[in-house]
Design an enzyme around this catalytic site. Structure first.
Site, PDB file in Angstrom:
ATOM      1  N   GLY A  35       0.844  -1.189   0.000  1.00 25.38           N
ATOM      2  CA  GLY A  35       0.000   0.000   0.000  1.00 25.38           C
ATOM      3  C   GLY A  35       0.876   1.234   0.000  1.00 25.38           C
TER       4      GLY A  35
ATOM      5  CG  HIS B 168       0.616   6.716   5.803  1.00 27.18           C
ATOM      6  ND1 HIS B 168       1.743   7.186   6.436  1.00 27.18           N
ATOM      7  CD2 HIS B 168       0.862   5.412   5.515  1.00 27.18           C
ATOM      8  CE1 HIS B 168       2.633   6.204   6.526  1.00 27.18           C
ATOM      9  NE2 HIS B 168       2.122   5.111   5.976  1.00 27.18           N
TER      10      HIS B 168
ATOM     11  CD  GLN C 287       3.463   5.778   2.843  1.00 24.25           C
ATOM     12  OE1 GLN C 287       2.489   5.246   2.325  1.00 24.25           O
ATOM     13  NE2 GLN C 287       4.487   5.072   3.302  1.00 24.25           N
TER      14      GLN C 287
ATOM     15  CG  HIS D  99      -0.224   1.153   7.451  1.00 25.95           C
ATOM     16  ND1 HIS D  99       0.761   0.588   8.236  1.00 25.95           N
ATOM     17  CD2 HIS D  99       0.416   2.041   6.646  1.00 25.95           C
ATOM     18  CE1 HIS D  99       1.920   1.135   7.922  1.00 25.95           C
ATOM     19  NE2 HIS D  99       1.752   2.006   6.957  1.00 25.95           N
ATOM     20  CD  GLU D 100      -1.028   2.499   2.981  1.00 22.95           C
ATOM     21  OE1 GLU D 100      -0.576   3.657   2.954  1.00 22.95           O
ATOM     22  OE2 GLU D 100      -0.291   1.504   3.128  1.00 22.95           O
TER      23      GLU D 100
ATOM     24  CB  CYS E 192       5.557   1.852   7.102  1.00 27.06           C
ATOM     25  SG  CYS E 192       5.051   3.419   6.408  1.00 27.06           S
ATOM     26  CG  LEU E 193       6.815   1.249   0.902  1.00 26.77           C
ATOM     27  CD1 LEU E 193       6.229   1.672  -0.435  1.00 26.77           C
ATOM     28  CD2 LEU E 193       7.945   0.242   0.701  1.00 26.77           C
TER      29      LEU E 193
HETATM   30 ZN   LIG Z   1       2.936   3.241   5.749  1.00 27.79          ZN
END
Ligand SMILES: [Zn+2]
Length: 167
Positions: free
Chosen positions: A46, A137, A51, A133-134, A91-92
């Site tokens: 995701g 963000h 991000q 999670h997204e 997470c990226l």
């Molecule tokens: Zn993330």
């Protein structure tokens, strides 16, 4: 298409609250394309617009094993939640570190797709965790905010160590 630069913690821009998407134009289409490309290239499941420093309420996701289920969520809203589940998240924006996070097990989400069409879908397991999670963000929240102080400190130490090694 272009792969975008993913902001890495502790970048303050990860804390910006995203604004609702109001216009479905060529620019938005390009941004969505770029989000997908960046997510696949970086092997994420995701990626939220936040991000990549685009502060619009949208994210892309593909939790399938063969990367065949691309989903784009615009102005997402959780309208139903049930149960609790603990699972390991990464997470990226926190490369190389993982932690167990407790979240809602089953959710129902209302959102618009890339064409601006209203959608409603239920998710569980990995997809449910990923959607939550997204959406976090988009509200300037990261998965480490769900950890206890002790666990967060430990994870951030590990992240710093990884970042030093990557230099
Ligand atoms: Zn993330």
């Amino acid at each position: 298409m272009a792969s975008l630069f993913v902001l890495v913690y502790p970048d303050d821009r990860l804390r910006i609250k995203a604004e609702p998407v109001l216009q479905f134009n060529a620019q938005l289409k390009q941004e969505i394309k770029d989000l997908f490309e960046t997510m696949y290239e970086d092997h994420g499941v995701g990626l939220a617009a936040t991000q990549v420093n685009i502060h619009k309420r949208m994210f892309v996701m593909d939790c399938s094993e063969n990367k065949s289920t691309p989903l784009c969520f615009i102005n997402p809203e959780i309208i139903y939640s049930e149960g609790e589940a603990l699972s390991e998240e990464g997470c990226l924006s926190f490369p190389g570190v993982y932690a167990n996070v407790s979240r809602t097990a089953k959710i129902r989400v209302k959102y618009l797709n890339e064409l601006g069409e209203a959608q409603e879908r239920a998710f569980e397991n990995l997809e449910s965790m990923c959607v939550q999670h997204e959406i976090d963000h988009l509200n300037g929240i990261t998965f480490i905010d769900h950890l206890s102080n002790l666990k967060r400190v430990r994870l951030l130490k590990k992240l710093q160590k990884q970042q030093r090694q990557a230099l």
